[in-house]
Design an enzyme around this catalytic site. Sequence first.
Site, PDB file in Angstrom:
ATOM      1  N   TYR A 108       0.886  -1.471   0.004  1.00  0.00           N
ATOM      2  CA  TYR A 108       0.031  -0.385   0.358  1.00  0.00           C
ATOM      3  C   TYR A 108       0.841   1.210   0.281  1.00  0.00           C
ATOM      4  O   TYR A 108       1.820   1.453   0.754  1.00  0.00           O
ATOM      5  CB  TYR A 108      -0.563  -0.221   1.144  1.00  0.00           C
ATOM      6  CG  TYR A 108      -1.721   1.065   1.492  1.00  0.00           C
ATOM      7  CD1 TYR A 108      -3.083   1.184   1.006  1.00  0.00           C
ATOM      8  CD2 TYR A 108      -1.110   2.869   2.382  1.00  0.00           C
ATOM      9  CE1 TYR A 108      -3.677   2.797   0.846  1.00  0.00           C
ATOM     10  CE2 TYR A 108      -1.513   3.836   1.992  1.00  0.00           C
ATOM     11  CZ  TYR A 108      -3.268   3.679   1.859  1.00  0.00           C
ATOM     12  OH  TYR A 108      -3.317   4.990   1.541  1.00  0.00           O
ATOM     13  N   GLU A 196      -3.856   7.705  -3.903  1.00  0.00           N
ATOM     14  CA  GLU A 196      -3.653   6.042  -2.682  1.00  0.00           C
ATOM     15  C   GLU A 196      -2.877   5.500  -4.650  1.00  0.00           C
ATOM     16  O   GLU A 196      -4.323   4.580  -4.930  1.00  0.00           O
ATOM     17  CB  GLU A 196      -4.751   5.573  -2.889  1.00  0.00           C
ATOM     18  CG  GLU A 196      -4.936   4.861  -1.589  1.00  0.00           C
ATOM     19  CD  GLU A 196      -6.288   4.574  -0.487  1.00  0.00           C
ATOM     20  OE1 GLU A 196      -5.781   4.772   0.811  1.00  0.00           O
ATOM     21  OE2 GLU A 196      -6.690   4.191  -1.342  1.00  0.00           O
TER      22      GLU A 196
END
Length: 385
Positions: A108, A196
Amino acid sequence: MKIHEYQAKTILGKGGVAVPEGEVATTPEEARAVATRLGRKAVVKAQVHAGGRGKAGGIKVVSTPQEAEDAANALLGTTLVTFQTGPEGAPVNSVLVEEAIEVKRELYLGLVIDGTAQGVVVMASAAGGMEIEEVAENTPELLLRESVDPVLGLLPFQGRKIAFGLDIGPKLVRPLSTMIANLYQVFLDNDCSLLEINPLVVTEDGRILAADAKMDFEDDAFFRHKDLEDLRDTSQEDPLELRARVADVSYVKLDGTVGCLVNGAGLAMATLDVIGESGASPANFLDVGGGANEEKVAEALRIILSDPNVDTVLINIFGGILRGDMIAAGILAAVEGTEHQNRRIVVRMLGTNADEGRKMLQASSLNISLVEDLGNVAEAIRASN
Ligand code: GDP
Ligand code: MN
């Protein structure tokens, strides 16, 4: 403003961030053509302004152009419901067809504005593909954070620190820190509020790729990016929020039953709390702004009343430039003689010309309760329910 994954990936590609090869398609035939051009295993990904598509069936791995066509056919024209869209879902009007990647690890990586640190913070986690909120909640030690000094910018050691923290092996330290630097530059160049990559993938053949991309632009800086306006997809926006944007009213739809119209964001937040304390729940946040006029107040109230969940409206105004009589005229314009004539409206009005405003409302035939202070507001909401 949010954009689609395929649009974000185009911007990232130009900014030197590695993304899988692929193209957007709006018909099953186009999806087939893209898969044919790719000439290998592919993924067909529903394009909606929300994450959680994988778990919701919005992402399909396909081996042939025919399968790509079928997958696109199954997705296009449907409404995809994910945990991020809410129960109403989001319409799938396009799909991204891109090369399938052999995933070795899912990481991530996210960049957001951190108000406390007054700058961009880069977050990373070895637990990619999962909801990062869950990681932060349950295993905060797995979340790496690097705050970027806005004057110095992202420093090379910070990218390396994240790369080492993710334990991706010595060969990928340099590519990953370069990618983080490029992401930071894209973030700045486009005035993002969020960027993101989840998952950031380490492939079986040792590359790192942005397998997903979520990009959100800061609305208050959007005037600097007229070119990005074309990326707007209003089909993904809540119709009432869209109408509010046109009216220049800041409105966020929530899922309660008490609609509220307030001037000032702080007062609006406090009003939501008061509604909560009364045992009811707010249907929206709405700040009509200090410089509003009668027409803007009327349109704001019409927007609130268009929400079928609203049973009571609370109007909480502290008049300064926005005068009480102007508010009252706006309320009357929106409600009097319309289908909303009998709707329950609680009004608390203070400040400039509040008395005049209250008199106008009292003289009308509307179903209005006038209250003096916030404590009584909670009571009035309870009484009206
Ligand atoms: P989201 O669920 O909306 O966040 O959509 P993502 O683009 O993140 O995809 C969800 C999941 O699908 C990812 O975490 C991957 O596990 C999987 N996925 C997406 N693209 C690929 C791919 O090309 N190859 C493989 N093996 N898995 C993929
Ligand atoms: Mn994702």
